[in-house]
Design an enzyme around this catalytic site. Structure first.
Site, short mmCIF file in Angstrom:
data_model
loop_
_atom_site.label_atom_id
_atom_site.label_comp_id
_atom_site.label_asym_id
_atom_site.label_seq_id
_atom_site.Cartn_x
_atom_site.Cartn_y
_atom_site.Cartn_z
N HIS A 169 -19.13 -8.64 4.77
CA HIS A 169 -17.78 -8.16 5.08
C HIS A 169 -17.19 -9.03 6.18
O HIS A 169 -17.78 -9.17 7.25
CB HIS A 169 -17.82 -6.70 5.54
CG HIS A 169 -16.45 -6.13 5.78
ND1 HIS A 169 -16.11 -5.43 6.91
CD2 HIS A 169 -15.33 -6.18 5.01
CE1 HIS A 169 -14.84 -5.06 6.82
NE2 HIS A 169 -14.34 -5.50 5.69
N GLU A 203 0.80 -1.23 0.00
CA GLU A 203 0.00 0.00 0.00
C GLU A 203 0.83 1.28 0.00
O GLU A 203 0.38 2.32 0.49
CB GLU A 203 -0.98 -0.03 1.17
CG GLU A 203 -1.91 -1.24 1.07
CD GLU A 203 -3.06 -1.24 2.05
OE1 GLU A 203 -3.18 -0.28 2.83
OE2 GLU A 203 -3.83 -2.21 2.04
N HIS A 206 -9.17 -7.87 0.56
CA HIS A 206 -8.33 -6.72 0.90
C HIS A 206 -7.13 -7.19 1.71
O HIS A 206 -7.25 -8.12 2.52
CB HIS A 206 -9.14 -5.67 1.67
CG HIS A 206 -9.93 -4.81 0.75
ND1 HIS A 206 -9.94 -3.44 0.83
CD2 HIS A 206 -10.70 -5.13 -0.31
CE1 HIS A 206 -10.71 -2.95 -0.14
NE2 HIS A 206 -11.19 -3.95 -0.84
N GLU A 207 -6.00 -6.55 1.46
CA GLU A 207 -4.71 -6.90 2.09
C GLU A 207 -4.23 -8.33 1.83
O GLU A 207 -3.56 -8.92 2.69
CB GLU A 207 -4.72 -6.65 3.62
CG GLU A 207 -4.98 -5.22 4.01
CD GLU A 207 -6.47 -4.90 4.15
OE1 GLU A 207 -7.24 -5.80 4.52
OE2 GLU A 207 -6.85 -3.76 3.87
N GLU A 224 -8.96 5.01 -0.76
CA GLU A 224 -9.23 5.27 0.66
C GLU A 224 -8.12 6.06 1.34
O GLU A 224 -8.36 6.69 2.37
CB GLU A 224 -9.46 3.95 1.39
CG GLU A 224 -8.23 3.06 1.44
CD GLU A 224 -8.51 1.69 2.07
OE1 GLU A 224 -9.63 1.21 1.96
OE2 GLU A 224 -7.57 1.12 2.66
N GLU A 246 -7.68 -5.84 -3.23
CA GLU A 246 -7.16 -4.48 -3.05
C GLU A 246 -5.65 -4.58 -3.27
O GLU A 246 -5.17 -4.29 -4.35
CB GLU A 246 -7.52 -3.97 -1.67
CG GLU A 246 -7.06 -2.54 -1.47
CD GLU A 246 -7.16 -2.14 -0.02
OE1 GLU A 246 -7.58 -1.02 0.24
OE2 GLU A 246 -6.78 -2.93 0.86
N GLU A 286 -13.85 -8.91 7.97
CA GLU A 286 -12.53 -8.42 8.36
C GLU A 286 -11.97 -9.43 9.35
O GLU A 286 -12.67 -9.83 10.28
CB GLU A 286 -12.65 -7.03 9.00
CG GLU A 286 -11.38 -6.48 9.63
CD GLU A 286 -10.23 -6.32 8.65
OE1 GLU A 286 -10.37 -5.57 7.68
OE2 GLU A 286 -9.19 -6.98 8.86
#
Ligand code: NOJ
Ligand code: CA
Length: 702
Positions: free
Chosen positions: A413, A174, A483-484, A508, A502, A415
């Site tokens: 979602h 990132e 993501h990640e 973001e 991502e 996470e």
């Protein structure tokens, strides 16, 4: 007498080996030429040229293994096989409807001298636009179970090229891109100051991440990456700044080794895409071609889509993921104390469902719906979320029925907070919950230090985890947006339910940090997106004043946010802003309504990494075309020849462009919309503001 007999035999063996060492073997495809030989020390060496120009100068190959710290020398070439292939295949979704896979393959069969007589094959595939090669350890390799201590593959550059790079960090992709010559690569200062990145582990200041994009002084565009990363760590590149040699640097595991393997095994492909045109790098299908065909037999349940979400309001601080401000204080009944700022409440989610339904948007992402967010980050704790228990103000059944009545899908979602072990244990339960409540896709996330403790986001253990999640999701007919994870390597061909990742610096960062410079989106397609689609989350319309932090703003114009739907390819595109911010510009939102996420054809009209990109794409199964043109911090005029349109047809082009006085910093929200009649002879000259862009929909006239 006896001595006389022995001496000539020994000499003969040496002589034979020496002759072999000189033997060069080549494979070509149009302008691309691979040369391979085994040198005098028995080290495999390859080189690559394009139209006679050196791309990779003679470079060594091999490994250090637990069993053999010099599994790179003492090899002898047993033989070489050569084959060619030429066929086409249809991806489940993509930038084009059909892909040609055309290559010459050269397999070098190697055997190490010495008692063990271990074997290894190196397979090269030469394409019109570059090279892929991998190491294969056949059953007969005599390796059995073995551990890779280091991969020693080198890429020796022919010059001190301009490079677009991010640090070789074991846990993050990132970072913003730095442009420098290879001899000046040094990531230390950037890593040190990047406190906006949750986890940074970049011990080698001279290491960079791939895809690494370079441009030579004599106009060659060179991209180094990998394809089909499975059961192996991600490859980073250590830069020898004096010799201009890049060496494979694998992300280590918790005990400092790189990969635990069992023959037969084939490594991921190492890739070099090369052309004298930047556009060819963006159009290359080399990485997809090096991946295995889809393992999903019936893919009728896989649907690219656009989505909105209860998301940007948390990113910008208007709402929270958590229900309470306290993890450890509870009310008299033992319940969490609501803060009143929780975004994922039933009424708010309904508002997004209504907006999606009214605008033909297929999905609504809801983050912060499940318990655990009060202390989810920074404690390196293993049990964080259970992925099935909603907060008291999120009514699962009511929202399931409401979304279904409106023809909208809620996006799950999950996470994990980096606790992959926790997700591994609960994944089946989580996917069953999705099946039971009508969720057909999941956004996963891995913010934080990984558990198993000591593992890294890009090491072998986690590569296997992410791949396992997408396999398991496929079993439950669930699409994935990770993501990640490690950056993609074309595995979306094999698991087309893994729609996007991502794995890069998304939009973001403009919410919670200093953001992305105007050139960022002109570099991403040449770097992060080379391996696969990115969930960049474009479509921010309120470009200033969304944050309470003074001076914080987006680094693009509104028209550029629209263009990103075309220039940053993804089968999953978010319209990331809040419904109320779209309400102020519904004329511009029309482009987001119209733009598709699946394509029959793609033409790269103009491209230069770090400067500008203009792309035209044809909607899947339809006659409409969409164009996106973006620039960096410099204003420019995009020269768009519409010769891709069908002969004899007239079209209406709706041009969403920067107003004459637009500028990303001072006046980002100034745009104009213009309708013109066009055909295949039309050449448009569209002015892009500094940090600006243009988006065009081109529909056939009835
Ligand atoms: C980071 C992701 O990129 C972002 O989209 C998400 O909202 C947060 N993690 C929380 O999961
Ligand atoms: Ca630039």
């Amino acid at each position: 007498m006896i001595h006389f007999k022995i001496v000539p035999v020994v000499l003969f063996v040496f002589f034979l080996h020496d002759v072999r060492a000189q033997q060069e073997t080549t494979a070509e495809m149009k302008k691309v030429r691979l040369t391979f030989n085994v040198d005098r020390e028995g080290i495999p060496v390859y080189s690559l040229s394009y139209a006679g120009k050196a791309v990779i100068k003679p470079s060594r190959m091999g490994f250090r293994l637990d069993k053999d710290s010099s599994f790179y020398r003492g090899f002898q070439l047993l033989g070489v096989d050569k084959t060619t292939a030429d066929h086409t295949w249809q991806p489940v979704w993509g930038e084009v409807g059909e892909i040609r896979d055309h290559y010459t393959q050269l397999t070098a069969h190697l055997q190490q001298r010495g008692d063990a007589r271990r074997r290894m094959d190196i397979v090269f595939r030469v394409f019109e636009d570059g090279l892929g090669f991998r190491y294969e350890f056949p059953l007969e390799s005599r390796l059995g179970y073995f551990v890779v201590a280091d991969e020693l593959t080198q890429f020796t550059l022919a010059g001190d090229h301009k490079a677009f790079w991010i640090p070789g960090d074991y846990d993050s992709n990132e970072y913003p891109y730095t442009t420098s010559v290879v001899s000046e690569i040094d990531n230390a200062a950037l890593v040190e100051k990047s406190t906006d990145i949750a986890v940074r582990v970049a011990p080698d200041r001279y290491a960079v991440q791939t895809p690494l994009m370079m441009k030579s002084a004599d106009g060659l565009y060179i991209n180094i990456h990998e394809a089909a990363l499975a059961n192996y760590p991600a490859m980073q590149l250590h830069v020898d700044r004096a010799l201009l040699t890049l060496t494979s640097a694998l992300v280590p595991d918790a005990v400092g080794t790189k990969a635990y393997l069992h023959a037969p095994y084939a490594t991921p492909w190492r890739t070099v895409i090369v052309s004298d045109k930047a556009a060819d790098i963006l159009a290359s299908k080399l990485i997809l071609n090096l991946n295995e065909p889809s393992k999903i037999g019936d893919s009728s349940w896989i649907h690219p889509m656009k989505f909105v979400g209860v998301w940007w309001e948390m990113q910008t601080g208007k709402a929270t993921w958590s229900y309470s401000d306290y993890a450890d204080s509870v009310d008299a009944k033992g319940g969490l104390i609501p803060s009143g700022k929780h975004g994922a409440n039933t009424a708010n989610v309904k508002r997004y469902i209504d907006f999606a339904a009214a605008n033909g948007i297929g999905g609504v992402l809801v983050e912060g719906w499940n318990v655990g967010w009060e202390d989810w980050f920074g404690n390196w704790k293993e049990e964080v979320f259970d992925f099935v228990t909603p907060y008291p103000d999120f009514n699962v059944a009511e929202l399931e029925a409401y979304a279904a009545s409106k023809g909208v899908k809620i996006i799950m979602h999950n996470e994990t907070s980096g606790s992959a072990t926790n997700y591994d244990r609960r994944m089946d339960t989580a996917f069953r919950f999705m099946r039971a409540h009508g969720y057909t896709s999941v956004k996963t996330g891995y913010v934080g230090k990984i558990i198993p403790r000591g593992e890294h986001h890009d090491g072998q253990w986690m590569v296997n985890h992410y791949n396992r999640v997408s396999e398991k999701a496929a079993y439950y007919h669930v699409m994935v947006d990770a993501h990640e994870p490690m950056r993609p390597t074309g595995m979306q061909r094999t698991y087309p339910n893994w729609l996007a990742s991502e794995a890069g610096r998304g939009n973001e960062y403009n919410a919670f940090s200093n953001g992305n410079e105007p050139e960022h989106e002109t570099i991403l397609p040449f770097t992060r997106l080379i391996g696969g689609p990115m969930d960049y989350t474009p479509g921010i319309f309120k470009l200033k004043g969304y944050s309470t932090v003074p001076g914080r703003q987006m680094h693009t114009t509104l028209a550029k946010q629209l263009a990103l739907y075309v220039t940053l390819y993804s089968p999953l595109q978010m319209a990331a802003d809040l419904p109320e911010n779209y309400a102020a510009h519904m004329d511009a939102f029309q482009f987001i309504r119209d733009v598709p996420v699946d394509w029959d054809d793609t033409r790269i009209l103009e491209a230069e990494p770090g400067d500008y990109i203009s792309i035209a794409r044809k909607e899947k199964g339809k006659g409409s075309w969409f164009v996106g043109a973006i620039t960096d911090e410099h204003a420019r005029t995009a020269a768009l020849s519409l010769d891709f349109l069908s002969d004899g047809k007239k079209y209406t082009a709706t041009i969403y462009k920067d107003a004459p006085d637009a500028d990303w910093k001072e006046k980002p929200e100034a745009y104009v919309i213009e309708k013109v009649t066009v055909d295949r002879k039309t050449k448009l000259a569209v002015k892009l503001a500094a940090g600006g862009g243009a988006a065009i929909s081109i529909m056939e006239k009835k």
